[in-house]
Structures are given as structure tokens and as C-alpha cells.
Motif scaffolding. Structure first.
Motif, PDB file in Angstrom:
ATOM      1  N   ALA A  68       0.840  -1.212   0.000  1.00  0.00           N
ATOM      2  CA  ALA A  68       0.000   0.000   0.000  1.00  0.00           C
ATOM      3  C   ALA A  68       0.874   1.261   0.000  1.00  0.00           C
ATOM      4  CB  ALA A  68      -0.926  -0.005   1.212  1.00  0.00           C
ATOM      5  N   ASP A  69       1.908   1.260   0.840  1.00  0.00           N
ATOM      6  CA  ASP A  69       2.809   2.420   0.878  1.00  0.00           C
ATOM      7  C   ASP A  69       3.566   2.555  -0.438  1.00  0.00           C
ATOM      8  OD1 ASP A  69       2.165   3.324   3.423  1.00  0.00           O
ATOM      9  OD2 ASP A  69       3.698   2.103   4.400  1.00  0.00           O
ATOM     10  N   TRP A  70       3.962   1.435  -1.039  1.00  0.00           N
ATOM     11  CA  TRP A  70       4.684   1.468  -2.311  1.00  0.00           C
ATOM     12  C   TRP A  70       3.803   2.055  -3.412  1.00  0.00           C
ATOM     13  CZ3 TRP A  70       9.577   1.460  -3.343  1.00  0.00           C
ATOM     14  CH2 TRP A  70      10.013   1.275  -4.669  1.00  0.00           C
ATOM     15  N   LYS A  71       2.540   1.649  -3.442  1.00  0.00           N
ATOM     16  CA  LYS A  71       1.611   2.194  -4.444  1.00  0.00           C
ATOM     17  C   LYS A  71       1.440   3.697  -4.258  1.00  0.00           C
ATOM     18  CE  LYS A  71      -0.928  -2.031  -5.334  1.00  0.00           C
ATOM     19  NZ  LYS A  71      -2.182  -2.760  -5.180  1.00  0.00           N
ATOM     20  N   GLU A  72       1.371   4.136  -3.005  1.00  0.00           N
ATOM     21  CA  GLU A  72       1.259   5.574  -2.743  1.00  0.00           C
ATOM     22  C   GLU A  72       2.517   6.300  -3.202  1.00  0.00           C
ATOM     23  OE1 GLU A  72       0.422   8.706   0.898  1.00  0.00           O
ATOM     24  OE2 GLU A  72       0.258   6.563   1.297  1.00  0.00           O
ATOM     25  N   LEU A  73       3.679   5.721  -2.935  1.00  0.00           N
ATOM     26  CA  LEU A  73       4.936   6.316  -3.404  1.00  0.00           C
ATOM     27  C   LEU A  73       4.966   6.430  -4.928  1.00  0.00           C
ATOM     28  CD1 LEU A  73       7.790   4.836  -1.192  1.00  0.00           C
ATOM     29  CD2 LEU A  73       7.305   7.241  -1.596  1.00  0.00           C
ATOM     30  N   ILE A  74       4.476   5.407  -5.613  1.00  0.00           N
ATOM     31  CA  ILE A  74       4.422   5.440  -7.080  1.00  0.00           C
ATOM     32  C   ILE A  74       3.588   6.626  -7.545  1.00  0.00           C
ATOM     33  CG2 ILE A  74       3.487   4.266  -9.128  1.00  0.00           C
ATOM     34  CD1 ILE A  74       4.292   1.617  -7.729  1.00  0.00           C
ATOM     35  N   THR A  75       2.419   6.779  -6.937  1.00  0.00           N
ATOM     36  CA  THR A  75       1.525   7.888  -7.298  1.00  0.00           C
ATOM     37  C   THR A  75       2.202   9.236  -7.051  1.00  0.00           C
ATOM     38  OG1 THR A  75      -0.401   6.540  -6.761  1.00  0.00           O
ATOM     39  CG2 THR A  75      -0.732   8.920  -6.832  1.00  0.00           C
TER      40      THR A  75
END
Length: 145
Positions: A68-75
Motif C-alpha cells: 500500500a505504501d509502495w503504491k502511494e509512493l508510485i503515485t
């Protein structure tokens, strides 16, 4: 039939863009540092891992970044203009009188280095505020564990 084809292409291309952003962030290294006379913090984000150093003498702590944190970082990473990062201005100047640690964000991507100007720790330029806050959250999470 055209509608179905259009829907299929939209879904397919949309996922391709997210995949490209994922590859983009996985190929990048984000380095956040903050220093003052009595404070040192370095956070390195690289391929689902956060490497945190909270003191000049302390050993580094390595922690896995959740999906979840990785997806947010991608965004957040997609929103950073790498070419403009060097021109961003700090909204405050507390670091000039020891009111805040001197902070900096570096991004190494595809063999090139992109580096911000110095800014106050806790008060990054608005254009990178969300990603800097997210990067710092890994050090705060590590304090809680």
C-alpha cells in the motif's frame, strides 16, 4: 463491439501506465537527508526497501515497504517533475538561524542525479511536500516499532 474494444483498450493502457510508473520508481533511488548540529537523519528508498539512519553514529535500519505504501509512493513519484526539482524554493528559512535542520531530496534515476535546493526539515517546497512527508513517515513508523 466498438464500445467493448474501447473499454478493453482503456483498461489495458491504464494498467500499462501504472506498470510504467512502477518500473520508473523501481529504477529510482530517493535519498532524503536532514542535518543540524545535533540531528542527523537519512532515508534511502530503493525497490520496496527503506534504509533509515537516525544518527551519524547509529547503524542503518532496513525495513520493507508495504504494498500500500509502495503504491502511494508510485503515485507521488509520478507527480514529481525531475527536471524542475533543482529550482524549487523553500517556503521557510528557519535553517538559517538553527530553527530547523537543513534538508535535501535527491533522486537518482536512469544514471542521472536530480537534487533539490536545501530546505527546512519539516517544511519542504509545496511541489514535493507529499512525497517528502511520505518518505519521512518511514522513519516515524520505525520509531514506533
Amino acid at each position: 463491439m466498438k464500445l467493448l474494444s474501447l473499454l478493453f483498450l482503456t483498461i489495458f493502457l491504464g494498467r500499462g501506465c501504472d506498470g510504467d510508473a512502477q518500473k520508473k520508481l523501481e529504477a529510482a533511488q530517493l535519498i532524503y537527508t536532514a542535518n543540524s548540529r545535533g540531528f542527523h537523519q537519512e532515508i534511502v528508498i530503493e525497490n520496496h526497501i527503506a534504509i533509515i539512519k537516525k544518527d551519524r553514529k547509529e547503524k542503518t535500519i532496513q525495513t520493507k515497504i508495504s504494498d500500500a505504501d509502495w503504491k502511494e509512493l508510485i503515485t507521488l513519484f509520478k507527480k514529481v517533475d525531475l527536471e524542475e526539482i533543482k529550482n524549487l524554493k523553500s517556503p521557510t528559512e528557519k535553517r538559517f538561524y538553527d530553527g530547523a535542520a537543513i534538508a535535501n531530496l535527491k533522486i537518482n534515476y536512469k544514471g542521472r542525479n536530480y537534487e533539490s535546493q536545501s530546505f527546512d526539515h519539516g517544511f519542504p517546497p509545496v511541489e514535493i511536500k507529499k512525497i517528502v512527508t511520505k518518505i519521512n513517515s518511514f522513519a516515524k513508523q520505525n520509531n514506533e516499532n
